[in-house]
Write a protein that holds these residues in place. Structure first.
Motif, PDB file in Angstrom:
ATOM      1  N   ARG C 126       0.867  -1.188   0.000  1.00 11.59           N
ATOM      2  CA  ARG C 126       0.000   0.000   0.000  1.00 11.59           C
ATOM      3  C   ARG C 126       0.893   1.224   0.000  1.00 11.59           C
ATOM      4  N   ARG C 127       1.608   1.357  -1.074  1.00 12.65           N
ATOM      5  CA  ARG C 127       2.581   2.428  -1.143  1.00 12.65           C
ATOM      6  C   ARG C 127       1.886   3.781  -1.004  1.00 12.65           C
ATOM      7  N   ASN C 128       2.501   4.650  -0.188  1.00  8.52           N
ATOM      8  CA  ASN C 128       1.982   5.994   0.044  1.00  8.52           C
ATOM      9  C   ASN C 128       0.745   6.007   0.925  1.00  8.52           C
ATOM     10  N   GLY C 129       0.384   4.865   1.490  1.00  6.11           N
ATOM     11  CA  GLY C 129      -0.682   4.860   2.493  1.00  6.11           C
ATOM     12  C   GLY C 129      -0.140   5.406   3.802  1.00  6.11           C
ATOM     13  N   VAL C 133       3.804   5.754   5.027  1.00  5.05           N
ATOM     14  CA  VAL C 133       4.460   7.021   5.335  1.00  5.05           C
ATOM     15  C   VAL C 133       5.057   6.976   6.734  1.00  5.05           C
ATOM     16  N   THR C 136       7.934   4.146   6.949  1.00  4.96           N
ATOM     17  CA  THR C 136       9.118   4.422   6.144  1.00  4.96           C
ATOM     18  C   THR C 136       9.923   5.574   6.718  1.00  4.96           C
ATOM     19  N   ASN C 137       9.221   6.599   7.156  1.00  5.42           N
ATOM     20  CA  ASN C 137       9.968   7.700   7.746  1.00  5.42           C
ATOM     21  C   ASN C 137      10.610   7.296   9.061  1.00  5.42           C
TER      22      ASN C 137
END
Lengths: 381, 490, 322
Positions: C126-129, C133, C136-137
């Motif tokens: 779910r990239r950019n979910g 966010v 990853t950060n």
């Protein structure tokens, strides 16, 4: 072919005499590339004083370019003989000064290798290339550098053959810088501008400080041509210069090359797989098949009166603008054989529609058809 | 016509460069706030505006070793002379270069102690600030006259730089990284004003052992185990941490890029030898190696830089080599050969410019690693005992049981600063990777398309764009992570 | 390439690299400034007889090529000399430190791999979910964080403030626990170091797994799978995962070799009596024989991990066979 019958002996500047005949003379074994390099080297002075005497710029004699096949260490220990890709196999031809000689053939037939070997981008494993009667394979490193001002190459892909990080000015000026021909920035700029406008990019100043990615494919190819002509070379090897261009631009580029041949007196070796292109542009055509020249002659003569079955096949598939014209298309059977295992006898016989049994055994020699026209087929004798 | 923007840049950057150079070697003791407590009675200097200004004209400003100055003189003169001989267009610039060389020569003479008894290592010189100012101004003039003579190239440079900056500015993580860097850069440069260097003297206590923060300036971050000001240590540490990181990266990049290009460009046995060397270095775990080297070579500033530099190059070499292999196959290399270019010419004019974007982005990422490495070595007690760095601070905190108190004011600031700086460099490197590499840009576009397929609401997509950028950069080639920077190896 | 040849080639490569590294080890302790015989003695008083004895013991009186041969003989027998801080053979000192490190590193790596890869899969899927966010950060922050600093924070928070876990060591000094109590005590002591160790790798594994997943998701076969109308779960576990796992597993395996650095830091901070702490102690005391041994072990670990990664690669990626 031209050098076949007569035997010429000439003294190389090194003092040692070098016999050039039609037959296999001074064949260097493929295992020792550049075998005759020691002794009789050609110095830069020789190159500077050399001149074309009989109108022939290059004489290629029995040129062989073999590439060894890499085998694993163990296999090469066991194997009795090394295997080679015979890219160019005993080719002889003349390139006259100021002509466009087209070399036509399928991909993999060795036509590109001939061009590259002329510039010594590839080393010959046998035979000779005489540039203004000087053997190219015996040039010293310094002579070679001088020679490279005289012979240039244009590649097929104008997208890959210029450095994307250089401006057009830098690309065209690079040969001048490398050769050290010009002494100052102003002279350099003049010559670059001249070459660029001669290549048809006008006004040249508009293009000087642009990057290749801002130009179209045709414009890029013009930049390549400018980069080749900026040194006033005698010879330009054009390796499929229009193959990757849009059909609409091809004409312009071809026209430019013909123009430059006339105005600048450049000799072109035009390498192409497309016989119709060769027909349009060249003065003479050499048809290659599997490392051999099978037919050579004046363009009109070869196209209108092809003798070799392979040439006939190539010509039969050239489209003609007459839908009603009845023609027989000769479709060749099979694929080009592997240049490692060349068929015995005539190398074309497995695919030849006119082959007879003798073709299997007898290797054909050149048959004089008339004028400059030669073809290598035993059925012509 | 010289582009207006070019002139503006020149007018902006000349003073900035001058200021940065001057601040790098500004006298250490010109604080704006002085705590008289730490000085013996009656000896406390007064913190005044005039002493601050006077610092710019102090003899300690810009005292480089004499040999560096002489070297610079030789290089600059050679550059100008070659330009004149080759009849390059910018005649005035070449003359300026000769003048600059003369200034360097006089400066070097002055720094080495004059004609009688000149010493290569001398760093005296009363008028370093004047020479430095002259050199910076001359350099700016050189650039101006170069642009005057080559207006087309100046326009081209301006346009290119502007394009890169425009792309970079659109990347908010890159900008965030830049802001963080500017902050810590200023902290390091302005250290002489922000904190009294006397505070680092073991005898200058500002409070009791492990006193928590109070509102008094030097007590903002409390005190350490001997009662010294943590704030002063923190500010001065920024200098060492950053400088070590940058210099070690310079060594590492020079080695890595050089070996990588050589290994990629030359085929055959030379490539084999270089790659074997790189491989052997890649499997040697750097921390034990660095520990052995630091223990044996002694612990000083330059040794630490050297150790980090020579233990961190193989990653760069590997990446650069694979890119060189790609470039080598491009046809313009063949064309360059056909016109008779030498290998050196091909490497510098054709291979290097095409590999450079990768080297540059990689370099910024290596800075992050180098700073972490310095911190780690200093934490293990292998740092320069004469200077504070954030790692040294953490070493003292750990060795003196700050975690058991817990003295959070001593532990948190250095650690947070390291995390921020490392993040900042990673962000900047990633942003440059994207700005300079068209392939990645394309990948981002395809990601955008994937995003559209996923049907995310626009707000989420916008909020997440940053996250996407980060990982795309880090994963530049899935294998790049551990190979380029020995990721977990710190 | 057939299996035997592939393995033989990889093993030969590994052996060659070990030989190279061991030779480097030999050279390293001889190009160091100063007399190696003196270096191999404790600092301070170095009577000439002792130096001479040391020189004999390490064959330092012989020519360099003979030293090299003796070095190899000793190394192959696991003979690294005598630790001068403990006055015992180095092999003994090292041997008792191996198991704590294996325990710590093993538990930590399992933690790191599981957490990092699973979070990476979901973030990439779910990239950019929101999840992506946040994780990853966070992963980026973990990635940029010095391991030892995180360890110090852990001590500060969980050992000093909350007092949930002990601040260090492997067991309570003086306490003689048996059976269940011993295990509980060990787990309590192990938790913080292993967690600290794991955190330093979680960020990296997360990012690698995530980019690997996104890479695979843009491949044509994933699109085909979706076009066939497979459920998201099926696409993820049947088509995306097997392909995305490959590079990640290789990288994790290769990383395992580099655990020494992580081990040095977290063991030093938590006083965990493993090889890492040994490395730190020997460095502090300039105990060169021990350092030499630890250095060699650390290098060989990397080479073996690379070898295992190559072998795993063979079984995981059918393309290698052809």
């Amino acid at each position: 072919m031209a050098g076949d019958e007569q035997q010429t002996t000439q003294a190389t500047p090194g003092g040692e005499s070098l016999t050039v005949t039609g037959g296999p003379v001074d064949r260097r074994a493929p295992t020792e590339p550049g075998g005759t390099y020691d002794g009789g080297r050609v110095s830069t002075e020789d190159l500077a004083t050399a001149d074309v005497t009989d109108g022939v710029l290059y004489k290629v004699r029995d040129l062989e370019v073999y590439f060894p096949i890499h085998q694993s260490f163990f296999k090469s220990m066991v194997a009795t003989e090394k295997k080679y890709v015979k890219a160019v196999d005993r080719v002889s031809l003349d390139i006259k000064q100021g002509e466009i000689l087209a070399v036509v053939g399928e991909s993999g037939c060795g036509k590109t290798t001939i061009g590259r070997t002329l510039l010594r981008l590839e080393e010959a494993t046998g035979g000779h290339i005489l540039y203004k009667e000087l053997p190219v394979e015996r040039f010293t490193q310094r002579t070679l550098r001088e020679y490279r001002k005289k012979a240039q190459i244009i590649f097929q892909d104008p997208y890959n053959s210029i450095n994307p990080k250089q401006t057009i000015f830098d690309i065209v000026a690079e040969p001048l810088e490398v050769s050290g021909l010009v002494s100052g920035e102003h002279e350099k700029e003049e010559r670059v501008v001249k070459a660029i406008s001669e290549a048809g990019l006008r006004p040249a100043t508009e293009y000087l400080y642009r990057y290749p990615h801002e130009l179209s494919g045709g414009q890029r190819q013009r930049v390549c041509i400018a980069g080749a002509t900026v040194l006033d070379p005698d010879m330009i090897v054009a390796d499929e210069p229009v193959a990757s261009l849009d059909v609409s631009i091809r004409n312009d580029i071809l026209k430019l090359m013909v123009d430059q041949k006339e105005t600048l007196g450049v000799t072109y070796l035009f390498i192409t797989h497309d016989l119709s292109l060769a027909w349009v542009i060249s003065d003479r055509i050499a048809v290659m098949y599997l490392g051999r020249i099978v037919e050579i002659g004046d363009t009109e003569e070869v196209v209108s009166n092809p003798k070799h079955p392979y040439t006939k096949a190539l010509i039969s598939v050239i489209p003609v603008p007459d839908p009603l014209a009845k023609r027989e298309h000769v479709i060749l059977q099979g694929e080009t054989p592997n240049p490692v295992d060349i068929p015995s006898g005539c190398r074309f016989h497995p695919r030849c529609p006119e082959a007879i049994d003798a073709c299997r055994e007898i290797e054909p020699t050149d048959v004089h058809i008339g004028g400059d026209h030669y073809a290598a087929c035993i059925r012509l004798t | 016509m010289i582009p207006r923007r070019f002139v503006n840049w020149l007018l902006l950057w000349t003073p900035v460069v001058w200021l940065v150079l001057t601040l790098c070697t500004y006298p250490k003791n010109r604080p704006l706030i002085i705590d008289p407590q730490i000085y013996p009675p009656g000896e406390a200097p007064s913190a005044s505006f005039s002493s601050l200004i006077g610092g710019f004209f102090a003899p300690t400003v810009a005292n480089y070793p004499a040999w560096i100055l002489v070297l610079a003189a030789v290089c600059v003169v050679a550059l100008g002379a070659v330009g004149l001989v080759r009849r390059r267009k910018a005649v005035t610039m070449n003359v300026m270069l000769l003048v600059m060389g003369a200034v360097f020569a006089v400066w070097g003479l002055d720094a080495g102690g004059g004609l009688g008894g000149w010493q290569a290592g001398g760093r005296l010189g009363e008028h370093g600030w004047a020479f430095q100012t002259a050199v910076v101004v001359l350099a700016a003039l050189c650039i101006y006259f170069w642009a005057r003579a080559n207006p087309e190239r100046a326009a081209l440079t301006t346009w290119n730089t502007h394009q890169i900056w425009r792309l970079y500015r659109a990347n908010w993580q890159g900008m965030l990284g830049l802001y963080i860097m500017v902050f810590f850069g200023l902290l390091a440069l302005l250290a002489p004003f922000l904190a009294d260097h006397m505070m680092l003297d073991p005898n200058s206590q500002v409070g009791t052992t492990y006193a928590p923060p109070t509102s008094s300036y030097y007590m903002w971050l409390g005190t350490d185990q001997v009662g010294q000001s943590v704030l002063a240590e923190f500010i001065w540490s920024a200098r060492i941490s950053l400088v070590v990181g940058l210099l070690a990266t310079a060594i590492s990049t020079l080695l890595g890029a050089g070996i990588g290009i050589a290994a990629g460009f030359y085929g055959g046995w030379q490539s084999e030898v270089w790659m074997r060397l790189t491989d052997a270095f890649l499997v040697i775990p750097w921390l034990p190696l660095a520990m052995v080297l630091a223990a044996a070579w002694g612990q000083n500033f330059w040794m630490i830089i050297l150790i980090i530099g020579i233990t961190s190059w193989p990653g760069t070499a590997r990446v650069v080599r694979s890119d060189t292999l790609r470039v080598r196959e491009l046809q313009f290399i063949e064309r360059a050969r056909a016109i008779g270019s030498s290998n050196g010419h091909i490497m510098t004019k054709h291979v290097l410019p095409n590999v450079f974007p990768l080297i540059f982005a990689n370099t910024v990422l290596v800075v992050a690693i180098a700073i972490l490495s310095e911190t780690t070595l200093s934490f293990l007690g292998l740092g320069d005992p004469l200077n504070f760095s954030w790692g040294t601070m953490l070493h003292y905190a750990w060795a003196n049981g700050a975690a058991g108190l817990p003295a959070w004011w001593y532990l948190l600031p250095p650690g947070i600063a390291i995390v921020l700086v490392v993040l900042a460099f990673t962000f900047i490197g990633t942003a440059f990777d994207e700005v300079l590499d068209p392939k990645l840009r394309k990948r981002e576009e395809s990601d955008d398309r994937a995003k559209k397929r996923g049907g995310k609401s626009p707000e989420v997509a916008v909020a997440a764009a940053g996250g996407a950028v980060t990982a795309a950069g880090l994963g530049a080639g899935p294998a790049a992570g551990p190979e380029t920077d020995k990721g977990g190896d710190r | 390439m057939d299996k035997r040849r592939y393995f033989l080639k990889k093993i030969a490569n590994a052996v060659l690299t070990i030989v190279l590294v061991a030779s480097f080890n030999f050279a390293l302790f001889r190009i160091l400034p100063g007399d190696p015989a003196r270096l191999l003695l404790p600092k301070g008083k170095q009577p000439p007889e002792a130096v001479e004895k040391q020189r004999k013991a390490f064959n330092l009186d012989k020519p360099l090529w003979q030293q090299f041969i003796y070095y190899w003989g000793d190394t192959l027998q696991g003979e690294f000399g005598t630790s001068f801080s403990e006055k015992r053979p180095v092999s003994e000192v090292v041997a008792e430190r191996i198991w704590p490190t294996v325990l710590l590193v093993g538990v930590g790596t399992i933690f790191a791999t599981l957490i990092g890869m699973i979070s990476g899969v979901f973030a990439g899927w779910r990239r950019n979910g929101t999840f992506d966010v946040v994780t990853t950060n966070l992963g980026m922050v973990f990635y940029s964080m010095p391991t030892f600093w995180f360890g110090l924070l852990m001590i500060m928070l969980f050992a000093t403030e909350l007092q949930w876990f002990p601040t260090g060591r492997m067991e309570e000094p003086g306490a003689d626990l048996q059976g269940w109590d011993q295990i509980v005590s060990l787990v309590k002591h192990l938790f913080l170091p292993a967690f600290t160790f794991a955190i330093s790798y979680v960020g990296e594994y997360h990012i690698i797994m995530r980019s690997s997943i996104t890479g695979v998701m843009t491949e044509d076969f994933t699109l085909t799978a979706r076009a066939k109308g497979l459920s998201d779960n099926k696409v993820l576990w049947k088509h995306v995962m097997p392909n995305a796992l490959l590079p990640t597993v290789t990288i994790v395996m290769m990383n395992i070799g580099f655990v020494m650095s992580g081990a040095i830091l977290s063991e030093t901070v938590f006083n965990w009596p493993g090889l890492g702490l040994l490395a730190y102690e020997s460095m502090e005391k300039r105990d060169y024989p021990v350092m030499q041994a630890v250095f060699l072990i650390a290098s060989i670990a990397v080479i073996l991990a690379n070898l295992i990664a190559d072998i795993m690669y063979y079984y995981l990626d059918p393309r290698v066979e052809s």
